[in-house]
Design a protein around this motif. Structure first.
Motif, PDB file in Angstrom:
ATOM      1  N   PHE A 251      39.655  48.397  35.282  1.00 36.59           N
ATOM      2  CA  PHE A 251      39.752  48.426  33.887  1.00 36.59           C
ATOM      3  C   PHE A 251      41.211  47.732  33.421  1.00 36.59           C
ATOM      4  CE2 PHE A 251      37.388  52.368  34.708  1.00 36.59           C
ATOM      5  CZ  PHE A 251      36.140  52.047  33.753  1.00 36.59           C
ATOM      6  N   VAL A 252      40.936  46.631  32.617  1.00 32.18           N
ATOM      7  CA  VAL A 252      42.289  45.973  32.376  1.00 32.18           C
ATOM      8  C   VAL A 252      42.454  46.338  30.971  1.00 32.18           C
ATOM      9  CG1 VAL A 252      43.322  43.741  32.363  1.00 32.18           C
ATOM     10  CG2 VAL A 252      41.792  44.080  34.108  1.00 32.18           C
ATOM     11  N   GLY A 253      43.683  46.571  30.545  1.00 29.05           N
ATOM     12  CA  GLY A 253      44.061  46.744  29.225  1.00 29.05           C
ATOM     13  C   GLY A 253      45.189  45.734  28.747  1.00 29.05           C
ATOM     14  N   GLU A 254      45.853  46.140  27.614  1.00 30.12           N
ATOM     15  CA  GLU A 254      46.638  45.147  27.054  1.00 30.12           C
ATOM     16  C   GLU A 254      48.117  45.617  26.592  1.00 30.12           C
ATOM     17  OE1 GLU A 254      44.130  42.809  23.830  1.00 30.12           O
ATOM     18  OE2 GLU A 254      42.697  44.259  24.463  1.00 30.12           O
ATOM     19  N   ASP A 255      48.523  46.440  27.468  1.00 28.52           N
ATOM     20  CA  ASP A 255      49.608  47.245  27.304  1.00 28.52           C
ATOM     21  C   ASP A 255      50.738  46.516  28.396  1.00 28.52           C
ATOM     22  OD1 ASP A 255      48.953  48.593  29.588  1.00 28.52           O
ATOM     23  OD2 ASP A 255      49.145  50.589  28.922  1.00 28.52           O
ATOM     24  N   ALA A 256      51.905  47.082  28.508  1.00 29.78           N
ATOM     25  CA  ALA A 256      52.669  46.402  29.417  1.00 29.78           C
ATOM     26  C   ALA A 256      52.506  46.270  30.818  1.00 29.78           C
ATOM     27  CB  ALA A 256      54.065  47.319  29.281  1.00 29.78           C
ATOM     28  N   GLN A 257      51.354  47.488  31.177  1.00 32.10           N
ATOM     29  CA  GLN A 257      51.116  47.145  32.432  1.00 32.10           C
ATOM     30  C   GLN A 257      50.048  46.131  32.976  1.00 32.10           C
ATOM     31  OE1 GLN A 257      51.190  50.834  34.921  1.00 32.10           O
ATOM     32  NE2 GLN A 257      52.866  51.796  33.573  1.00 32.10           N
ATOM     33  N   ARG A 258      49.498  45.556  31.897  1.00 32.64           N
ATOM     34  CA  ARG A 258      48.387  44.711  32.293  1.00 32.64           C
ATOM     35  C   ARG A 258      48.413  43.523  33.557  1.00 32.64           C
ATOM     36  NH1 ARG A 258      44.156  42.542  29.656  1.00 32.64           N
ATOM     37  NH2 ARG A 258      43.631  40.061  29.982  1.00 32.64           N
ATOM     38  N   SER A 259      49.760  43.271  33.497  1.00 30.64           N
ATOM     39  CA  SER A 259      49.957  42.301  34.827  1.00 30.64           C
ATOM     40  C   SER A 259      49.502  43.226  36.212  1.00 30.64           C
ATOM     41  CB  SER A 259      51.404  41.819  34.928  1.00 30.64           C
ATOM     42  OG  SER A 259      52.395  42.902  35.051  1.00 30.64           O
ATOM     43  N   LEU A 260      49.738  44.388  36.157  1.00 35.43           N
ATOM     44  CA  LEU A 260      49.413  45.054  37.231  1.00 35.43           C
ATOM     45  C   LEU A 260      48.005  45.074  37.856  1.00 35.43           C
ATOM     46  CD1 LEU A 260      51.821  48.208  37.056  1.00 35.43           C
ATOM     47  CD2 LEU A 260      52.408  45.863  38.075  1.00 35.43           C
ATOM     48  N   SER A 261      47.201  44.886  36.507  1.00 34.57           N
ATOM     49  CA  SER A 261      45.652  45.307  36.944  1.00 34.57           C
ATOM     50  C   SER A 261      45.156  43.691  37.144  1.00 34.57           C
ATOM     51  CB  SER A 261      45.011  45.757  35.614  1.00 34.57           C
ATOM     52  OG  SER A 261      45.346  47.161  35.525  1.00 34.57           O
ATOM     53  N   GLU A 262      45.920  42.629  36.518  1.00 36.25           N
ATOM     54  CA  GLU A 262      45.547  41.517  36.652  1.00 36.25           C
ATOM     55  C   GLU A 262      45.621  40.981  38.029  1.00 36.25           C
ATOM     56  OE1 GLU A 262      46.325  39.273  32.404  1.00 36.25           O
ATOM     57  OE2 GLU A 262      47.945  39.539  33.767  1.00 36.25           O
ATOM     58  N   ARG A 263      46.624  41.447  38.711  1.00 34.64           N
ATOM     59  CA  ARG A 263      46.893  41.213  40.030  1.00 34.64           C
ATOM     60  C   ARG A 263      45.747  41.759  41.055  1.00 34.64           C
ATOM     61  NH1 ARG A 263      51.468  43.722  44.345  1.00 34.64           N
ATOM     62  NH2 ARG A 263      51.350  41.932  45.748  1.00 34.64           N
ATOM     63  N   VAL A 264      45.119  42.848  40.869  1.00 32.48           N
ATOM     64  CA  VAL A 264      43.954  43.373  41.513  1.00 32.48           C
ATOM     65  C   VAL A 264      42.786  42.413  40.939  1.00 32.48           C
ATOM     66  CG1 VAL A 264      42.530  45.169  41.802  1.00 32.48           C
ATOM     67  CG2 VAL A 264      44.868  45.686  41.031  1.00 32.48           C
ATOM     68  N   VAL A 265      42.598  41.857  39.863  1.00 27.16           N
ATOM     69  CA  VAL A 265      41.443  41.067  39.491  1.00 27.16           C
ATOM     70  C   VAL A 265      41.784  39.750  40.278  1.00 27.16           C
ATOM     71  CG1 VAL A 265      40.679  39.743  37.645  1.00 27.16           C
ATOM     72  CG2 VAL A 265      41.410  42.153  37.383  1.00 27.16           C
ATOM     73  N   LYS A 266      42.720  39.448  40.505  1.00 32.78           N
ATOM     74  CA  LYS A 266      43.173  38.079  41.093  1.00 32.78           C
ATOM     75  C   LYS A 266      42.820  38.227  42.687  1.00 32.78           C
ATOM     76  CE  LYS A 266      46.791  34.992  42.316  1.00 32.78           C
ATOM     77  NZ  LYS A 266      47.931  35.237  42.969  1.00 32.78           N
ATOM     78  N   PHE A 267      43.028  39.529  43.364  1.00 35.57           N
ATOM     79  CA  PHE A 267      42.753  39.808  44.697  1.00 35.57           C
ATOM     80  C   PHE A 267      41.472  39.808  44.967  1.00 35.57           C
ATOM     81  CE2 PHE A 267      42.108  43.087  47.829  1.00 35.57           C
ATOM     82  CZ  PHE A 267      42.709  42.730  49.078  1.00 35.57           C
ATOM     83  N   LEU A 268      40.616  40.501  44.046  1.00 35.84           N
ATOM     84  CA  LEU A 268      39.391  41.045  44.426  1.00 35.84           C
ATOM     85  C   LEU A 268      38.279  39.908  45.126  1.00 35.84           C
ATOM     86  CD1 LEU A 268      38.647  43.935  42.354  1.00 35.84           C
ATOM     87  CD2 LEU A 268      39.071  43.960  44.764  1.00 35.84           C
ATOM     88  N   PRO A 269      38.254  38.639  44.461  1.00 38.49           N
ATOM     89  CA  PRO A 269      37.387  37.800  44.700  1.00 38.49           C
ATOM     90  C   PRO A 269      37.496  37.195  46.153  1.00 38.49           C
ATOM     91  CG  PRO A 269      38.086  37.226  42.493  1.00 38.49           C
ATOM     92  CD  PRO A 269      39.058  38.368  43.079  1.00 38.49           C
ATOM     93  N   ARG A 270      38.684  37.219  46.512  1.00 37.91           N
ATOM     94  CA  ARG A 270      39.098  36.913  47.839  1.00 37.91           C
ATOM     95  C   ARG A 270      38.395  37.660  48.797  1.00 37.91           C
ATOM     96  NH1 ARG A 270      43.860  33.788  48.893  1.00 37.91           N
ATOM     97  NH2 ARG A 270      42.804  33.617  50.675  1.00 37.91           N
ATOM     98  N   VAL A 271      38.031  39.024  48.745  1.00 38.09           N
ATOM     99  CA  VAL A 271      37.408  39.854  49.834  1.00 38.09           C
ATOM    100  C   VAL A 271      36.159  40.643  49.183  1.00 38.09           C
ATOM    101  CG1 VAL A 271      39.867  40.163  50.503  1.00 38.09           C
ATOM    102  CG2 VAL A 271      39.003  41.948  49.300  1.00 38.09           C
ATOM    103  N   CYS A 272      35.780  40.758  48.158  1.00 36.86           N
ATOM    104  CA  CYS A 272      34.783  41.512  47.614  1.00 36.86           C
ATOM    105  C   CYS A 272      33.881  40.522  46.661  1.00 36.86           C
ATOM    106  CB  CYS A 272      35.490  42.555  46.859  1.00 36.86           C
ATOM    107  SG  CYS A 272      34.323  43.607  46.281  1.00 36.86           S
ATOM    108  N   ALA A 273      32.638  40.937  46.989  1.00 35.18           N
ATOM    109  CA  ALA A 273      31.559  40.394  46.049  1.00 35.18           C
ATOM    110  C   ALA A 273      30.776  41.113  45.159  1.00 35.18           C
ATOM    111  CB  ALA A 273      30.655  39.656  47.152  1.00 35.18           C
ATOM    112  N   ASN A 274      31.413  42.405  45.029  1.00 36.06           N
ATOM    113  CA  ASN A 274      30.708  43.455  44.350  1.00 36.06           C
ATOM    114  C   ASN A 274      31.767  44.047  43.284  1.00 36.06           C
ATOM    115  OD1 ASN A 274      28.656  45.345  43.387  1.00 36.06           O
ATOM    116  ND2 ASN A 274      28.850  46.718  45.290  1.00 36.06           N
ATOM    117  N   TYR A 275      32.474  43.492  42.743  1.00 36.31           N
ATOM    118  CA  TYR A 275      33.347  43.945  41.720  1.00 36.31           C
ATOM    119  C   TYR A 275      33.178  43.426  40.147  1.00 36.31           C
ATOM    120  CZ  TYR A 275      35.439  39.347  40.871  1.00 36.31           C
ATOM    121  OH  TYR A 275      35.519  37.949  40.686  1.00 36.31           O
TER     122      TYR A 275
END
Lengths: 331, 331
Positions: A251-275
């Motif tokens: 879940f990616v929101g638009e508050d100050a912690q958005r970047s923390l979730s964006e990091r997960v979104v950037k990581f996942l395609p490297r190792v996962c095909a079901n996200y």
């Protein structure tokens, strides 16, 4: 659309926003009388809402506020709760034992309690100092309280402009999000209805809703196993068990912690095909200024998950109102 | 016994306890100079240790203290952190990026930082205001800091008697726990080495260790899926996905939240035939008074899980030091 009564939902949000006059009256009186700190007290789903109110306030506020879990408060205690503490609680049933006892303990310590107890004939509704009875919309109620405290402290000068936009647009905007998300919700439910476990990741005001969506919806209401984790913590252990087929939703929101979730979104395609990524930014909120969207991200993603729930319930032939154990016997 | 160097472990705990003189000197000086609040700052495993220090202090203390996750601090911020804040951190490597940046941000806000950075040549060790370099024993270090603050505030009058007992007995007691738990650890590892997911439940100072054992040991080091949950929260959702065969382990400690975990232990046999209880009370701590055992419960259960880990690593042919993704590539 399945399980969707547009007018009822619009009325529900509008009615919640209309509580603001009463909330302002109560909070203004508290601020006039003076207070030391604010304690957001909850358990389970309401504890999750407290976490959302806390992170929302942290962005702006120098007031003294904290979250307390009702069961922990009843055992370990919390010496910060005392005279001049304002405790804020919410309860749909008014009968959750930890909340009833927690409020009694806080009152005995001298605190004043503001309660959103939906059933105002319950004991819990009777024992709070300020009671507001109105169904649902817990986050909206909590945030209105938080925002008024911050406004009175000079920390939320855009308050009037913000709530004007909400009053005029939010209720309709949220049903429009549901409409826009329905096809996605159906596809997601079809894809994940047989998951042996599903991972949910979120940060900021999305963390409380991620925790609550995993536990109070999938586990409690769909009987599907989940793990929820904060996006920042994901990188400190959980990442190691993700492989190609692991179902992960961020879940990616638009508050100050958005970047923390964006990091997960950037990581996942490297190792996962079901996200899956559910990003509040992908949904229009007509009439809401860009600067305010972060405060509302969790309401947007909740509107999206409502569509997942409606379809998942039907596909899995599992009525969301039934419980295996919860309140079925003494424990 | 597998992966067990008795003398080395005794020396490790004794060496950690011997840091107390230095800790007292630093904390006494801070108290003399005056401070506003204490911020336990961590991420991942060190965040979990912060949660343990927090619940430990909550039982006794009226001081102003709180936990902050380093990544959340870097994004959302926390206005409580400023001049006269004492930030306490711990890091094995000294290179965790969120911690390095978090400490820099806190320092820039005027806070003083007390760091247990094991490698004192790292940047992180250089930028803290007070540095203590000694490997392992993170909880013991944090609790010694907390206890000295509480002692100086008149909240821990039994301090001298307590630490006399620890200095004389704890190191040997903990290796005795490991010896007593080895057969259990082997049986547990054999039974659960193929679990598709394992649930860990705990409360009080066991909650931080439950969270960390699930995530930093089983997920990160054994690559086995887990979910960890607070004993109080278990009853507000997660209970619904437990059935006969679900592997659930409850860590029961002896602090004020013991009753919350006992409730889970009482519930489980009604619905589950695959649960385990790890209760610190089942292990002797020679020379430690009954009244102090609650402060040490998490060290006891950690000694027990050490035995699980040693056997699980061997049975699963999975060296605990290897990582799939963690620090293997940029993310």
């Amino acid at each position: 659309m399945l399980k969707f009564d547009e007018q009822k939902q619009i009325d529900s949000v509008k009615g919640a926003l209309a509580l603001r006059g009463k909330i302002e009256e109560i909070v203004d009186q508290i601020c006039k009388d003076g207070f030391k700190n604010i304690c957001w007290l909850g358990i389970g789903g309401t504890y999750a809402s407290c976490l959302q109110a806390e992170v929302h306030m942290k962005e702006k506020s120098g007031l003294d506020f904290f979250v307390e879990n009702a069961a922990e408060y009843l055992t370990t205690g919390n010496k910060k709760v005392g005279a001049d503490t304002i405790v804020v609680v919410s309860s749909v049933t008014g009968s959750t034992i930890e909340m009833v006892e927690g409020v009694k303990k806080a009152s005995a310590a001298g605190a004043k309690v503001l309660g959103f107890i939906d059933v105002d004939t319950t004991e819990l509704a009777q024992i709070v100092d300020y009671e507001i009875a109105y169904p649902g919309n817990e986050q909206l109620k909590f945030f209105m309280v938080a925002d008024r405290f911050m406004y009175n402290a000079g920390e939320f000068p855009e308050y009037d402009r913000y709530y004007k936009e909400l009053d005029e647009n939010l209720a309709v905007d949220l049903v429009e999000v549901e409409k826009a998300a329905d096809a996605f919700g159906e596809a997601f439910a079809k894809k994940h209805c047989n998951d042996s476990i599903h991972y949910f990741v979120g940060a900021g005001n999305q963390y409380g809703s991620t925790y609550s969506y995993a536990m109070c919806y999938w586990e409690e209401q769909h009987w599907i196993r989940t793990k929820s984790i904060h996006s920042a913590e994901f990188f400190h252990g959980m990442l190691e068990i993700v492989d190609r087929d692991t179902p992960v939703t961020v879940f990616v929101g638009e508050d100050a912690q958005r970047s923390l979730s964006e990091r997960v979104v950037k990581f996942l395609p490297r190792v996962c095909a079901n996200y899956t990524v559910i990003d509040s930014k992908d949904y229009e909120l007509k009439g809401i200024s860009e600067e305010f969207r972060g405060n509302l991200s969790h309401l947007v993603t909740h509107a999206v998950t409502q569509r997942i729930d409606a379809h998942l319930e039907q596909i899995n032939c599992h009525p969301m109102e039934i419980r295996r154990y919860y309140r079925q016997f003494d424990y």
